[in-house]
Scaffold this motif. Structure first.
Motif, PDB file in Angstrom:
ATOM      1  N   GLY A  10      56.718  -3.502  10.872  1.00 49.02           N
ATOM      2  CA  GLY A  10      56.665  -2.931   9.533  1.00 49.02           C
ATOM      3  C   GLY A  10      55.275  -2.680   9.013  1.00 49.02           C
ATOM      4  O   GLY A  10      55.123  -2.085   7.932  1.00 49.02           O
ATOM      5  N   CYS A  11      54.232  -3.109   9.729  1.00 47.28           N
ATOM      6  CA  CYS A  11      52.854  -2.868   9.293  1.00 47.28           C
ATOM      7  C   CYS A  11      52.414  -1.447   9.667  1.00 47.28           C
ATOM      8  O   CYS A  11      53.057  -0.775  10.486  1.00 47.28           O
ATOM      9  CB  CYS A  11      51.915  -3.881   9.923  1.00 47.28           C
ATOM     10  SG  CYS A  11      52.240  -5.584   9.395  1.00 47.28           S
ATOM     11  N   ALA A  12      51.295  -1.008   9.088  1.00 44.41           N
ATOM     12  CA  ALA A  12      50.847   0.370   9.291  1.00 44.41           C
ATOM     13  C   ALA A  12      50.689   0.750  10.763  1.00 44.41           C
ATOM     14  O   ALA A  12      51.126   1.833  11.170  1.00 44.41           O
ATOM     15  CB  ALA A  12      49.546   0.612   8.529  1.00 44.41           C
ATOM     16  N   PRO A  13      50.059  -0.089  11.618  1.00 43.93           N
ATOM     17  CA  PRO A  13      49.926   0.313  13.019  1.00 43.93           C
ATOM     18  C   PRO A  13      51.259   0.510  13.724  1.00 43.93           C
ATOM     19  O   PRO A  13      51.381   1.369  14.607  1.00 43.93           O
ATOM     20  CB  PRO A  13      49.138  -0.850  13.639  1.00 43.93           C
ATOM     21  CG  PRO A  13      48.394  -1.461  12.506  1.00 43.93           C
ATOM     22  CD  PRO A  13      49.323  -1.339  11.338  1.00 43.93           C
ATOM     23  N   ALA A  17      52.663   3.826  15.643  1.00 40.73           N
ATOM     24  CA  ALA A  17      53.236   3.742  16.982  1.00 40.73           C
ATOM     25  C   ALA A  17      54.657   4.312  17.004  1.00 40.73           C
ATOM     26  O   ALA A  17      55.062   4.960  17.979  1.00 40.73           O
ATOM     27  CB  ALA A  17      53.247   2.288  17.461  1.00 40.73           C
ATOM     28  N   LEU A  18      55.420   4.104  15.944  1.00 43.77           N
ATOM     29  CA  LEU A  18      56.782   4.623  15.882  1.00 43.77           C
ATOM     30  C   LEU A  18      56.783   6.143  15.924  1.00 43.77           C
ATOM     31  O   LEU A  18      57.567   6.746  16.674  1.00 43.77           O
ATOM     32  CB  LEU A  18      57.473   4.135  14.607  1.00 43.77           C
ATOM     33  CG  LEU A  18      58.896   4.663  14.391  1.00 43.77           C
ATOM     34  CD1 LEU A  18      59.841   4.156  15.473  1.00 43.77           C
ATOM     35  CD2 LEU A  18      59.403   4.264  13.003  1.00 43.77           C
ATOM     36  N   TYR A  19      55.914   6.772  15.126  1.00 44.62           N
ATOM     37  CA  TYR A  19      55.876   8.237  15.124  1.00 44.62           C
ATOM     38  C   TYR A  19      55.487   8.760  16.510  1.00 44.62           C
ATOM     39  O   TYR A  19      56.021   9.764  16.982  1.00 44.62           O
ATOM     40  CB  TYR A  19      54.888   8.729  14.070  1.00 44.62           C
ATOM     41  CG  TYR A  19      55.287   8.367  12.653  1.00 44.62           C
ATOM     42  CD1 TYR A  19      56.625   8.328  12.268  1.00 44.62           C
ATOM     43  CD2 TYR A  19      54.338   8.041  11.695  1.00 44.62           C
ATOM     44  CE1 TYR A  19      57.002   7.979  10.973  1.00 44.62           C
ATOM     45  CE2 TYR A  19      54.697   7.695  10.405  1.00 44.62           C
ATOM     46  CZ  TYR A  19      56.030   7.668  10.052  1.00 44.62           C
ATOM     47  OH  TYR A  19      56.398   7.319   8.772  1.00 44.62           O
ATOM     48  N   TRP A  20      54.546   8.072  17.166  1.00 43.11           N
ATOM     49  CA  TRP A  20      54.142   8.478  18.522  1.00 43.11           C
ATOM     50  C   TRP A  20      55.322   8.324  19.483  1.00 43.11           C
ATOM     51  O   TRP A  20      55.600   9.215  20.294  1.00 43.11           O
ATOM     52  CB  TRP A  20      52.966   7.625  18.984  1.00 43.11           C
ATOM     53  CG  TRP A  20      52.354   8.077  20.271  1.00 43.11           C
ATOM     54  CD1 TRP A  20      51.271   8.893  20.423  1.00 43.11           C
ATOM     55  CD2 TRP A  20      52.804   7.750  21.607  1.00 43.11           C
ATOM     56  NE1 TRP A  20      51.016   9.095  21.759  1.00 43.11           N
ATOM     57  CE2 TRP A  20      51.938   8.411  22.500  1.00 43.11           C
ATOM     58  CE3 TRP A  20      53.833   6.967  22.118  1.00 43.11           C
ATOM     59  CZ2 TRP A  20      52.077   8.303  23.894  1.00 43.11           C
ATOM     60  CZ3 TRP A  20      53.993   6.872  23.498  1.00 43.11           C
ATOM     61  CH2 TRP A  20      53.122   7.531  24.368  1.00 43.11           C
ATOM     62  N   ALA A  21      56.035   7.204  19.390  1.00 41.94           N
ATOM     63  CA  ALA A  21      57.114   6.913  20.322  1.00 41.94           C
ATOM     64  C   ALA A  21      58.296   7.849  20.143  1.00 41.94           C
ATOM     65  O   ALA A  21      58.963   8.220  21.127  1.00 41.94           O
ATOM     66  CB  ALA A  21      57.566   5.456  20.158  1.00 41.94           C
ATOM     67  N   ALA A 103      49.165  -8.657  15.736  1.00 41.01           N
ATOM     68  CA  ALA A 103      49.918  -9.543  16.629  1.00 41.01           C
ATOM     69  C   ALA A 103      50.588  -8.747  17.741  1.00 41.01           C
ATOM     70  O   ALA A 103      50.608  -9.173  18.904  1.00 41.01           O
ATOM     71  CB  ALA A 103      50.962 -10.317  15.819  1.00 41.01           C
ATOM     72  N   LEU A 104      51.129  -7.574  17.411  1.00 44.09           N
ATOM     73  CA  LEU A 104      51.789  -6.768  18.435  1.00 44.09           C
ATOM     74  C   LEU A 104      50.771  -6.115  19.363  1.00 44.09           C
ATOM     75  O   LEU A 104      51.047  -5.908  20.546  1.00 44.09           O
ATOM     76  CB  LEU A 104      52.687  -5.723  17.781  1.00 44.09           C
ATOM     77  CG  LEU A 104      53.937  -6.304  17.114  1.00 44.09           C
ATOM     78  CD1 LEU A 104      54.669  -5.242  16.314  1.00 44.09           C
ATOM     79  CD2 LEU A 104      54.863  -6.922  18.146  1.00 44.09           C
ATOM     80  N   GLY A 105      49.588  -5.786  18.833  1.00 41.67           N
ATOM     81  CA  GLY A 105      48.535  -5.276  19.707  1.00 41.67           C
ATOM     82  C   GLY A 105      48.118  -6.313  20.735  1.00 41.67           C
ATOM     83  O   GLY A 105      47.941  -6.007  21.922  1.00 41.67           O
ATOM     84  N   VAL A 122      48.989   2.335  20.814  1.00 43.86           N
ATOM     85  CA  VAL A 122      48.691   3.465  19.932  1.00 43.86           C
ATOM     86  C   VAL A 122      47.615   3.039  18.955  1.00 43.86           C
ATOM     87  O   VAL A 122      47.780   2.078  18.204  1.00 43.86           O
ATOM     88  CB  VAL A 122      49.958   3.935  19.186  1.00 43.86           C
ATOM     89  CG1 VAL A 122      49.607   5.062  18.218  1.00 43.86           C
ATOM     90  CG2 VAL A 122      51.018   4.389  20.183  1.00 43.86           C
ATOM     91  N   ARG A 123      46.500   3.740  18.981  1.00 43.08           N
ATOM     92  CA  ARG A 123      45.384   3.453  18.100  1.00 43.08           C
ATOM     93  C   ARG A 123      44.623   4.749  17.886  1.00 43.08           C
ATOM     94  O   ARG A 123      44.881   5.752  18.550  1.00 43.08           O
ATOM     95  CB  ARG A 123      44.468   2.391  18.714  1.00 43.08           C
ATOM     96  CG  ARG A 123      43.944   2.721  20.107  1.00 43.08           C
ATOM     97  CD  ARG A 123      42.973   1.666  20.637  1.00 43.08           C
ATOM     98  NE  ARG A 123      41.737   1.675  19.888  1.00 43.08           N
ATOM     99  CZ  ARG A 123      41.245   0.625  19.205  1.00 43.08           C
ATOM    100  NH1 ARG A 123      41.903  -0.510  19.210  1.00 43.08           N
ATOM    101  NH2 ARG A 123      40.116   0.717  18.550  1.00 43.08           N
ATOM    102  N   GLY A 124      43.672   4.736  16.959  1.00 44.88           N
ATOM    103  CA  GLY A 124      42.838   5.906  16.732  1.00 44.88           C
ATOM    104  C   GLY A 124      43.574   7.031  16.040  1.00 44.88           C
ATOM    105  O   GLY A 124      44.621   6.846  15.430  1.00 44.88           O
TER     106      GLY A 124
END
Length: 238
Positions: A10-13, A17-21, A103-105, A122-124
């Motif tokens: 539920g956090c921003a990262p 990642a969800l939109y990428w996936a 934590a997930l990273g 997913v980063r950047g």
């Protein structure tokens, strides 16, 4: 076709990642499974359930052709994600800022050490769709090269292959050029260690693909560095 598994909290990262996936699942024509791990200091199952439902709904609205499912994990991040990988083609997590900030990273990095499934962190920024896929094509990275060609082919974008001087680059690319003849390929040979060139190229790439890089069951120095400093999503081959 195996699923894409994404770890979310539920956090921003994890939203990035969800939109990428979702887009990746649409390209691969496969299912997307959300594994929600409550990383809050004081876990709240009811709130976690609401966050998961929100993310599943958004994913379905973003790409209605993708079958999206979700589950609440009752375990710490690494164990929860490992348990979900038995039928997975790819694991996706989000990260940002300093290395392993989320934590997930951190979980994604830990799993990539010995995973039989490719892992995407997913980063950047998310550059335009026509931006290239970049791959480290040094010796021992054939699985990464194959994944990079596949990704570039699905995306309809160019591929940039980077290797250290002395590597048989043309030979390593030849079978993949034959398999993916529509993928435009540019090669770059670096006299020194390739990581700085990979990081520079990541500023304008939509995906950076690297091999596992270590025969001892741990990530090598190249994937560890690009996971920490890349400006685009990073795919680690299995």
């Amino acid at each position: 076709m195996r699923d894409i598994v994404i770890g979310v909290d539920g956090c921003a990262p994890s939203w990035d990642a969800l939109y990428w996936a979702v887009r990746e699942a649409q390209r691969r024509r496969c299912r997307l499974r959300l594994v929600f791990v409550d990383t809050a200091a004081s876990p709240d199952p009811a709130q976690a359930s609401r966050k998961l439902a929100h993310m599943v709904t958004d994913a379905r609205q973003l790409e209605p052709s993708v079958r999206v499912t979700g589950m609440l994990a009752d375990a710490e991040p690494v164990a929860a994600l490992r348990a979900a990988l038995s039928l997975a083609a790819l694991l996706v997590v989000g990260d940002e800022g300093e290395p392993g900030c989320t934590a997930l990273g951190r979980a994604g990095r830990a799993i990539a050490d010995d995973s039989a499934v490719p892992v995407v962190v997913v980063r950047g920024q998310q550059p335009p769709e026509h931006s290239p896929v970049v791959v480290e094509a040094s010796a021992g990275t054939q699985s990464a090269v194959g994944l990079a060609f596949e990704e570039a082919g699905m995306r309809g974008c160019p591929l940039i292959a980077v290797s250290s001087a002395g590597a048989a680059l043309d030979e390593s690319l030849a079978p993949w050029r034959d398999k993916f003849p529509r993928v435009p390929v540019r090669t770059t040979t670096i006299e020194a260690e390739p990581t700085p060139a990979l990081l520079a190229l990541s500023r304008r790439a939509q995906l950076l693909v690297v091999g596992h890089g270590d025969d001892e069951g741990l990530l090598g120095p190249v994937p560890r560095t690009v996971l920490d400093r890349a400006h685009c999503p990073v795919l680690i081959s299995a």
